[in-house]
Design an enzyme around this catalytic site. Structure first.
Site, PDB file in Angstrom:
ATOM      1  N   ASP A 147     -35.639 -21.366   6.375  1.00 18.43           N
ATOM      2  CA  ASP A 147     -34.284 -21.731   5.952  1.00 18.43           C
ATOM      3  C   ASP A 147     -34.256 -21.552   4.439  1.00 18.43           C
ATOM      4  OD1 ASP A 147     -31.650 -22.896   6.046  1.00 18.43           O
ATOM      5  OD2 ASP A 147     -32.492 -24.766   5.316  1.00 18.43           O
ATOM      6  N   SER A 148     -33.074 -21.699   3.845  1.00 21.18           N
ATOM      7  CA  SER A 148     -32.975 -21.600   2.394  1.00 21.18           C
ATOM      8  C   SER A 148     -33.597 -22.809   1.700  1.00 21.18           C
ATOM      9  CB  SER A 148     -31.504 -21.508   1.988  1.00 21.18           C
ATOM     10  OG  SER A 148     -30.850 -22.704   2.353  1.00 21.18           O
ATOM     11  N   TYR A 156     -28.014 -19.895   0.402  1.00 22.08           N
ATOM     12  CA  TYR A 156     -27.730 -18.608   1.037  1.00 22.08           C
ATOM     13  C   TYR A 156     -26.215 -18.443   1.266  1.00 22.08           C
ATOM     14  CZ  TYR A 156     -32.619 -17.559   2.525  1.00 22.08           C
ATOM     15  OH  TYR A 156     -33.953 -17.249   2.589  1.00 22.08           O
ATOM     16  N   GLY A 157     -25.554 -19.556   1.508  1.00 22.41           N
ATOM     17  CA  GLY A 157     -24.155 -19.516   1.969  1.00 22.41           C
ATOM     18  C   GLY A 157     -23.189 -18.897   0.991  1.00 22.41           C
ATOM     19  N   CYS A 181     -31.384 -21.460  10.259  1.00 21.23           N
ATOM     20  CA  CYS A 181     -30.317 -21.362   9.270  1.00 21.23           C
ATOM     21  C   CYS A 181     -29.175 -20.575   9.907  1.00 21.23           C
ATOM     22  CB  CYS A 181     -30.859 -20.629   8.041  1.00 21.23           C
ATOM     23  SG  CYS A 181     -29.623 -20.266   6.791  1.00 21.23           S
ATOM     24  N   ASN A 182     -28.011 -21.192   9.980  1.00 19.99           N
ATOM     25  CA  ASN A 182     -26.842 -20.505  10.562  1.00 19.99           C
ATOM     26  C   ASN A 182     -26.458 -19.283   9.735  1.00 19.99           C
ATOM     27  OD1 ASN A 182     -25.358 -22.603  12.644  1.00 19.99           O
ATOM     28  ND2 ASN A 182     -26.528 -23.639  11.082  1.00 19.99           N
ATOM     29  N   THR A 183     -26.573 -19.414   8.410  1.00 21.86           N
ATOM     30  CA  THR A 183     -26.145 -18.349   7.511  1.00 21.86           C
ATOM     31  C   THR A 183     -27.040 -17.127   7.662  1.00 21.86           C
ATOM     32  OG1 THR A 183     -25.524 -20.130   6.004  1.00 21.86           O
ATOM     33  CG2 THR A 183     -25.517 -17.904   5.105  1.00 21.86           C
ATOM     34  N   GLU A 191     -29.946 -30.540  -1.495  1.00 21.35           N
ATOM     35  CA  GLU A 191     -31.231 -30.118  -2.080  1.00 21.35           C
ATOM     36  C   GLU A 191     -31.597 -30.986  -3.292  1.00 21.35           C
ATOM     37  OE1 GLU A 191     -33.564 -27.827  -1.166  1.00 21.35           O
ATOM     38  OE2 GLU A 191     -32.456 -27.348   0.652  1.00 21.35           O
ATOM     39  N   CYS A 215     -24.296 -25.890   9.778  1.00 19.91           N
ATOM     40  CA  CYS A 215     -25.317 -25.560   8.773  1.00 19.91           C
ATOM     41  C   CYS A 215     -26.422 -26.571   9.001  1.00 19.91           C
ATOM     42  CB  CYS A 215     -24.730 -25.707   7.372  1.00 19.91           C
ATOM     43  SG  CYS A 215     -25.960 -25.733   6.041  1.00 19.91           S
ATOM     44  N   THR A 216     -27.668 -26.099   9.017  1.00 25.38           N
ATOM     45  CA  THR A 216     -28.762 -27.012   9.375  1.00 25.38           C
ATOM     46  C   THR A 216     -29.022 -28.084   8.308  1.00 25.38           C
ATOM     47  OG1 THR A 216     -30.335 -25.364   8.531  1.00 25.38           O
ATOM     48  CG2 THR A 216     -29.938 -25.391  10.914  1.00 25.38           C
ATOM     49  N   HIS A 217     -28.437 -27.927   7.121  1.00 22.07           N
ATOM     50  CA  HIS A 217     -28.549 -28.996   6.120  1.00 22.07           C
ATOM     51  C   HIS A 217     -27.658 -30.197   6.470  1.00 22.07           C
ATOM     52  CE1 HIS A 217     -30.377 -25.973   3.462  1.00 22.07           C
ATOM     53  NE2 HIS A 217     -30.630 -26.936   2.582  1.00 22.07           N
TER      54      HIS A 217
END
Ligand code: DGL
Length: 260
Positions: free
Chosen positions: A7-8, A39-40, A71-73, A152, A184-186
């Site tokens: 993931d990012s 990334y988004g 990561c969806n993005t 983050e 979004c996985t965040h």
């Protein structure tokens, strides 16, 4: 079974948490690409290159047999090309859970929170056209630029994060949305804050468990026994908040820096 996950940043750890409840007898190699986060707000070409580079790193250094794009993005930007480039690898991506949301909603008003790149991507547009074409379903889509950065930084409950979310959730609150897709996985990391702002009880959809079930089925098909301990190794390409890792995955806050 050696499984690569990327993931990012911290978001994909929400998928790893679900994996820890189902996957046994495996090693997980997790890459947080914080050097390139978020990334988004990057182009498809940039995200594709990051995804290819990380996958190559995971193959060369850790000999992975399965890859989870947590990561969806990155899934939206790169899954097709990753499958073409690595046909022998089990590759599982992450997509906004529109289908489970349609099954869960009673008001037929569904909110979708995701990164700008995910919502703009063809993959999301196709998903919505196929699944939500039922005239009764109304989707309230909201891009959340800046939310990944807040998470983050560790600002999971800060007043700034609350203000941002309150503005994005207002149309959902005033339109009787009862189910919100965390695209979004965040975003599962701010699930409590989202629930608080929405006032009434809502269903929050994230796909970590579905991904883990899918991974288990595919690896068992290839002979994985799913017995024995699960080891997790964490790597980052830039700065990362180890305090938050300890909250998400207690006992796994040790992270190695890598260059990709
Ligand atoms: N966790 C990523 C996702 O699921 C976050 C993308 C970002 O870095 O903006 O989309």
């Amino acid at each position: 079974m050696k499984i690569g996950v990327f993931d990012s940043g911290l978001g994909g750890l929400t998928v790893v948490v679900a994996m820890t409840e189902m996957i046994k007898g495996a090693e997980i190699f997790y890459v947080a690409d914080t050097k390139h986060a978020p990334y988004g707000e990057k182009t498809k070409e940039e995200i594709l290159q990051f995804s290819l580079d990380i996958t190559q790193y995971l193959i060369d250094h850790h000999h992975i047999e399965a890859l989870i794009v947590a990561c969806n993005t990155a899934t939206s930007a790169a899954i097709k090309e990753l499958r073409e480039a690595y046909p022998g690898l089990i590759i599982i991506g992450t997509e906004p859970g529109i289908k489970p949301a349609i099954q869960a909603t009673k008001t037929k008003n569904i909110g979708v929170l995701a990164t700008p790149a995910t919502l703009k991507g063809d993959k999301y547009q196709q998903l919505v056209t196929t699944l939500a074409s039922d005239g009764d379903i109304k989707l309230y889509e909201q891009a959340c630029p800046g939310l990944v950065e807040q998470i983050e930084k560790g600002e999971i409950q800060s007043s700034r994060t609350r203000e941002m979310l309150a503005a994005w959730l207002e149309p959902m609150l005033s339109n009787n949305v009862d189910t919100i897709v965390l695209g979004c996985t965040h975003y599962p990391l701010v699930a409590d804050l989202i629930q608080e702002i929405m006032v009434y009880d809502i269903v929050l959809i994230h796909t970590g468990y579905a991904i883990s079930r899918h991974l288990l089925a595919q690896t068992q098909n290839k002979g994985h026994l799913n017995e024995g301990p699960l080891k997790i190794h964490l790597y980052t390409t830039g700065e990362i908040q180890t305090g938050i890792i300890d909250q998400i995955l207690p006992g796994h806050e040790s992270v190695k820096s890598i260059k990709i």
